[in-house]
Design a protein around this motif. Structure first.
Motif, PDB file in Angstrom:
ATOM      1  N   ARG A 147       0.863  -1.191   0.000  1.00  0.00           N
ATOM      2  CA  ARG A 147       0.000   0.000   0.000  1.00  0.00           C
ATOM      3  C   ARG A 147       0.892   1.231   0.000  1.00  0.00           C
ATOM      4  O   ARG A 147       2.047   1.173   0.411  1.00  0.00           O
ATOM      5  N   ARG A 148       0.335   2.338  -0.482  1.00  0.00           N
ATOM      6  CA  ARG A 148       1.120   3.560  -0.579  1.00  0.00           C
ATOM      7  C   ARG A 148       1.336   4.172   0.804  1.00  0.00           C
ATOM      8  O   ARG A 148       0.402   4.356   1.568  1.00  0.00           O
ATOM      9  N   VAL A 149       2.585   4.475   1.103  1.00  0.00           N
ATOM     10  CA  VAL A 149       2.937   5.171   2.337  1.00  0.00           C
ATOM     11  C   VAL A 149       3.449   6.546   1.939  1.00  0.00           C
ATOM     12  O   VAL A 149       4.337   6.667   1.088  1.00  0.00           O
ATOM     13  N   ALA A 150       2.875   7.586   2.520  1.00  0.00           N
ATOM     14  CA  ALA A 150       3.219   8.964   2.154  1.00  0.00           C
ATOM     15  C   ALA A 150       4.579   9.370   2.719  1.00  0.00           C
ATOM     16  O   ALA A 150       4.912   9.047   3.862  1.00  0.00           O
ATOM     17  N   ALA A 151       5.342  10.085   1.909  1.00  0.00           N
ATOM     18  CA  ALA A 151       6.653  10.575   2.346  1.00  0.00           C
ATOM     19  C   ALA A 151       6.503  11.508   3.552  1.00  0.00           C
ATOM     20  O   ALA A 151       7.387  11.526   4.422  1.00  0.00           O
ATOM     21  N   ASN A 152       5.404  12.250   3.641  1.00  0.00           N
ATOM     22  CA  ASN A 152       5.198  13.142   4.794  1.00  0.00           C
ATOM     23  C   ASN A 152       5.174  12.368   6.103  1.00  0.00           C
ATOM     24  O   ASN A 152       5.709  12.819   7.113  1.00  0.00           O
ATOM     25  N   SER A 153       4.542  11.204   6.088  1.00  0.00           N
ATOM     26  CA  SER A 153       4.511  10.358   7.287  1.00  0.00           C
ATOM     27  C   SER A 153       5.914   9.878   7.625  1.00  0.00           C
ATOM     28  O   SER A 153       6.308   9.831   8.796  1.00  0.00           O
ATOM     29  N   VAL A 154       6.674   9.528   6.613  1.00  0.00           N
ATOM     30  CA  VAL A 154       8.043   9.055   6.815  1.00  0.00           C
ATOM     31  C   VAL A 154       8.905  10.193   7.361  1.00  0.00           C
ATOM     32  O   VAL A 154       9.704   9.987   8.277  1.00  0.00           O
ATOM     33  N   TYR A 155       8.739  11.414   6.831  1.00  0.00           N
ATOM     34  CA  TYR A 155       9.499  12.569   7.336  1.00  0.00           C
ATOM     35  C   TYR A 155       9.267  12.764   8.833  1.00  0.00           C
ATOM     36  O   TYR A 155      10.215  13.004   9.585  1.00  0.00           O
ATOM     37  N   ARG A 156       8.021  12.675   9.270  1.00  0.00           N
ATOM     38  CA  ARG A 156       7.716  12.856  10.702  1.00  0.00           C
ATOM     39  C   ARG A 156       8.424  11.796  11.541  1.00  0.00           C
ATOM     40  O   ARG A 156       8.979  12.092  12.602  1.00  0.00           O
ATOM     41  N   ILE A 157       8.407  10.560  11.077  1.00  0.00           N
ATOM     42  CA  ILE A 157       9.068   9.476  11.802  1.00  0.00           C
ATOM     43  C   ILE A 157      10.583   9.688  11.793  1.00  0.00           C
ATOM     44  O   ILE A 157      11.251   9.512  12.816  1.00  0.00           O
ATOM     45  N   LEU A 158      11.133  10.099  10.655  1.00  0.00           N
ATOM     46  CA  LEU A 158      12.579  10.348  10.583  1.00  0.00           C
ATOM     47  C   LEU A 158      12.993  11.476  11.522  1.00  0.00           C
ATOM     48  O   LEU A 158      14.045  11.403  12.157  1.00  0.00           O
ATOM     49  N   ASP A 159      12.167  12.528  11.616  1.00  0.00           N
ATOM     50  CA  ASP A 159      12.458  13.614  12.563  1.00  0.00           C
ATOM     51  C   ASP A 159      12.504  13.077  13.991  1.00  0.00           C
ATOM     52  O   ASP A 159      13.382  13.441  14.778  1.00  0.00           O
ATOM     53  N   LEU A 160      11.558  12.211  14.317  1.00  0.00           N
ATOM     54  CA  LEU A 160      11.545  11.581  15.633  1.00  0.00           C
ATOM     55  C   LEU A 160      12.808  10.738  15.828  1.00  0.00           C
ATOM     56  O   LEU A 160      13.450  10.812  16.872  1.00  0.00           O
ATOM     57  N   PHE A 161      13.171   9.967  14.809  1.00  0.00           N
ATOM     58  CA  PHE A 161      14.364   9.123  14.890  1.00  0.00           C
ATOM     59  C   PHE A 161      15.631   9.944  15.076  1.00  0.00           C
ATOM     60  O   PHE A 161      16.500   9.578  15.863  1.00  0.00           O
ATOM     61  N   VAL A 162      15.746  11.059  14.372  1.00  0.00           N
ATOM     62  CA  VAL A 162      16.925  11.920  14.522  1.00  0.00           C
ATOM     63  C   VAL A 162      16.970  12.472  15.944  1.00  0.00           C
ATOM     64  O   VAL A 162      18.011  12.451  16.605  1.00  0.00           O
TER      65      VAL A 162
END
Length: 166
Positions: free
Chosen positions: A63-78
């Protein structure tokens, strides 16, 4: 002499467990989506953009996962030290030692994109001290060296001319 600091580098399932433990210790939840994003990020051998990661998770999930959702998670990871952002490439790498907070120096190859992370506390300490000396409070020094990795440079280096060479 350089002041290197030593830590245990995690890989594979051990890296995922270390990342989960670090995130939970920071008071955050290790959700299925966060696990998928971390797994995709850790699966890249070069810095990956949020779009690269979104595509990888989309293929895995069907299923399609939006890059915006990934950006939020990456910000959390950083913020939680699970990932590092390679600023000049607008891309991310999984932190192989999320349980160790420190400044990083990235060596970025302009030919193949390979990024090597090194630790040298004397260099990053000098940068932090210079910032403090200028009345600035450093939060996260970003040190990146652009150039050519040893693998890409093989064969292109010319031997230096020795004495008496014409």
């Amino acid at each position: 002499m350089a002041a290197h600091h030593h830590h245990h580098e995690h890989a594979g399932a051990d890296l995922t467990r270390a990342a989960e433990a670090t995130l939970v210790k920071a008071g955050e939840q290790w959700t299925t989506m966060r696990a998928q994003v971390f797994g995709a990020l850790a699966g890249f051998d070069k810095p990956a953009s949020a779009y690269d990661i979104a595509d990888a998770v989309s293929k895995t999930e069907g299923r399609r996962v939006a890059a915006n959702s990934v950006y939020r998670i990456l910000d959390l990871f950083v913020g939680a030290n699970l990932a590092r952002r390679v600023e000049s490439a607008n891309a991310y790498v999984a932190n192989a030692h999320p349980d160790c907070l420190h400044d990083c120096i990235f060596l970025v190859c302009d030919r193949c994109g390979q990024t090597t992370h090194i630790d040298d506390d004397s260099i990053t300490g000098t940068v932090r001290n210079a910032a403090k000396g200028a009345g600035f409070v450093p939060v996260r020094p970003v040190i990146e060296v652009r150039g050519v990795c040893a693998e890409c440079d093989q064969g292109s280096a010319q031997p230096a001319a020795g004495p008496g060479a014409s």
